[in-house]
Design a protein around this motif. Sequence first.
Motif, PDB file in Angstrom:
ATOM      1  N   GLU A 391      63.266 -44.076 -59.508  1.00  0.00           N
ATOM      2  CA  GLU A 391      62.892 -45.488 -59.413  1.00  0.00           C
ATOM      3  C   GLU A 391      63.066 -46.142 -60.780  1.00  0.00           C
ATOM      4  O   GLU A 391      62.559 -45.642 -61.791  1.00  0.00           O
ATOM      5  CB  GLU A 391      61.450 -45.613 -58.929  1.00  0.00           C
ATOM      6  N   GLN A 392      63.788 -47.240 -60.780  1.00  0.00           N
ATOM      7  CA  GLN A 392      64.053 -47.929 -62.036  1.00  0.00           C
ATOM      8  C   GLN A 392      62.886 -48.860 -62.379  1.00  0.00           C
ATOM      9  O   GLN A 392      62.512 -49.730 -61.584  1.00  0.00           O
ATOM     10  CB  GLN A 392      65.342 -48.743 -61.941  1.00  0.00           C
ATOM     11  N   THR A 393      62.325 -48.646 -63.536  1.00  0.00           N
ATOM     12  CA  THR A 393      61.236 -49.501 -64.020  1.00  0.00           C
ATOM     13  C   THR A 393      61.567 -49.971 -65.429  1.00  0.00           C
ATOM     14  O   THR A 393      62.428 -49.398 -66.114  1.00  0.00           O
ATOM     15  CB  THR A 393      59.896 -48.744 -64.045  1.00  0.00           C
ATOM     16  N   LEU A 394      60.895 -51.013 -65.862  1.00  0.00           N
ATOM     17  CA  LEU A 394      61.128 -51.540 -67.207  1.00  0.00           C
ATOM     18  C   LEU A 394      60.782 -50.481 -68.257  1.00  0.00           C
ATOM     19  O   LEU A 394      61.507 -50.324 -69.253  1.00  0.00           O
ATOM     20  CB  LEU A 394      60.284 -52.800 -67.417  1.00  0.00           C
ATOM     21  N   GLU A 395      59.688 -49.742 -68.030  1.00  0.00           N
ATOM     22  CA  GLU A 395      59.273 -48.729 -69.000  1.00  0.00           C
ATOM     23  C   GLU A 395      60.319 -47.624 -69.122  1.00  0.00           C
ATOM     24  O   GLU A 395      60.637 -47.166 -70.234  1.00  0.00           O
ATOM     25  CB  GLU A 395      57.922 -48.126 -68.580  1.00  0.00           C
ATOM     26  N   ALA A 396      60.865 -47.189 -67.987  1.00  0.00           N
ATOM     27  CA  ALA A 396      61.866 -46.122 -68.022  1.00  0.00           C
ATOM     28  C   ALA A 396      63.144 -46.583 -68.725  1.00  0.00           C
ATOM     29  O   ALA A 396      63.754 -45.821 -69.497  1.00  0.00           O
ATOM     30  CB  ALA A 396      62.180 -45.664 -66.601  1.00  0.00           C
ATOM     31  N   LEU A 397      63.539 -47.817 -68.484  1.00  0.00           N
ATOM     32  CA  LEU A 397      64.743 -48.337 -69.126  1.00  0.00           C
ATOM     33  C   LEU A 397      64.550 -48.496 -70.626  1.00  0.00           C
ATOM     34  O   LEU A 397      65.455 -48.201 -71.421  1.00  0.00           O
ATOM     35  CB  LEU A 397      65.134 -49.674 -68.486  1.00  0.00           C
ATOM     36  N   LEU A 398      63.386 -48.959 -71.040  1.00  0.00           N
ATOM     37  CA  LEU A 398      63.113 -49.109 -72.475  1.00  0.00           C
ATOM     38  C   LEU A 398      63.083 -47.746 -73.164  1.00  0.00           C
ATOM     39  O   LEU A 398      63.596 -47.581 -74.278  1.00  0.00           O
ATOM     40  CB  LEU A 398      61.781 -49.844 -72.688  1.00  0.00           C
ATOM     41  N   LYS A 399      62.500 -46.748 -72.494  1.00  0.00           N
ATOM     42  CA  LYS A 399      62.466 -45.394 -73.064  1.00  0.00           C
ATOM     43  C   LYS A 399      63.879 -44.854 -73.251  1.00  0.00           C
ATOM     44  O   LYS A 399      64.194 -44.252 -74.299  1.00  0.00           O
ATOM     45  CB  LYS A 399      61.652 -44.483 -72.150  1.00  0.00           C
ATOM     46  N   ALA A 400      64.728 -45.059 -72.248  1.00  0.00           N
ATOM     47  CA  ALA A 400      66.115 -44.609 -72.364  1.00  0.00           C
ATOM     48  C   ALA A 400      66.839 -45.368 -73.473  1.00  0.00           C
ATOM     49  O   ALA A 400      67.658 -44.800 -74.207  1.00  0.00           O
ATOM     50  CB  ALA A 400      66.843 -44.804 -71.033  1.00  0.00           C
TER      51      ALA A 400
END
Length: 426
Positions: A391-400
């Motif tokens: 699931e794509q979330t803002l937190e996951a994208l920022l971490k990446a």
Amino acid sequence: MAFSISGLSLPSVFRYKSSILARKPRFHSFSVRSSNDVSSEVGSGGDGSDSSKRPKRLSEQSTWEAKDSEGKDYLYRLGNEADNMNIAVGARAGVIDDLFAGNFLGKDSDIVFDYRQKVTRSFEHLQGDYYIAPTFMDKVVCHIVKNFIVHLLNVKVPLILGVWGGKGQGKSFQTELIFQMMGVEPVIMSAGELESERAGEPGKLIRERYRTASQVVQNQGKMSCLMINDIDAGIGRFGQTQVTVNNQIVSGTLMNLADNPTRVSVGQDWREADILHRIPIILTGNDFSTIYAPLIRDGRMEKFYWQPNREDIVNIVHRMYEKDGISRAQVVDIVNTFPNQALDFYGALRSRTYDSAISKWVDDIGGVEKLGEKLLRRRKNEKLPTFTPPEQTLEALLKAGYSLVKEQQLIMETKLSKEYMKNMDD
């Protein structure tokens, strides 16, 4: 029994054959008959008339003796000009006897014909709603249209459009989206095809691809163009980079196409009727200052510097993440967090978020030790576990994103090549 060929005795045949070999090759037809059958025809033409008074013809219905506009043997000249090789003709099913076509290559063994059909590019794989920057679209569409209606314009129209700019800014992808929208079926090359161990081969390849694009217009009634990606990587001059013969020939070929877009030879003699459709050329690259200056002059090439502004980046990235449920406001946060990044950076964010999900999937199929067995040597009816995208979330994208930026900084700061080479001057 004595034999004669077309009424000639055997010694005369050899003299006749020698005279033929001394002249320009032509098509001849001979019949071998018994001298008893033709003895009454010798000297009389077979019907009692003098054969020397009639023009000699191979056949009453033959076109082998047709002459071109210059009075030369048409078929001989055509065969001399054409690239008439067996592999270019092929064994077409239904055209020649099946006994000669054979089955070892299939019913249709014209491999080259199939290859020619695959030279052009279609874009069925581009599924989805993508964003095209208006400025980029206007420039590409205008260039293509101008070259197709050049006969209606009283201006000099450059044949080549050079799209250049920073790395990873979507130059090629945006162009392909425009091709898909316009219904253009292009011929696409890359810089990797601009070098060869055989001198002149890349230049010939460019001319062949240009002619192929012209055939798409003529035979299929579709718009086409020739596109070469990363042209500066193929013919650019960087520092002490050696310039090869093929670099020079490719530059000269492109200049010649720009100056003579309707007369393109691939090695055969010129024919007056060999007029091609004018085909626009689009080149992409990062730094056109490395390219031979006469090629990029204004009369031959129209230059377009592509640097997407913030609005373009937000719109493109938003379309990229729209299916994942990422809102436009969240996309703005991502762009603000990682400014001055190329468009491919934001695409890499989504790819990086899949890493943990793939690691979990590997564990589900039995671990690293079972990878080869499960992926390549599994039983016919054995199914792999279903892969569930994360699931794509803002937190996951920022971490990446932070992980990618850290890798960029390590490359720029560490520079291991200097560490390895520090003692080379001693």
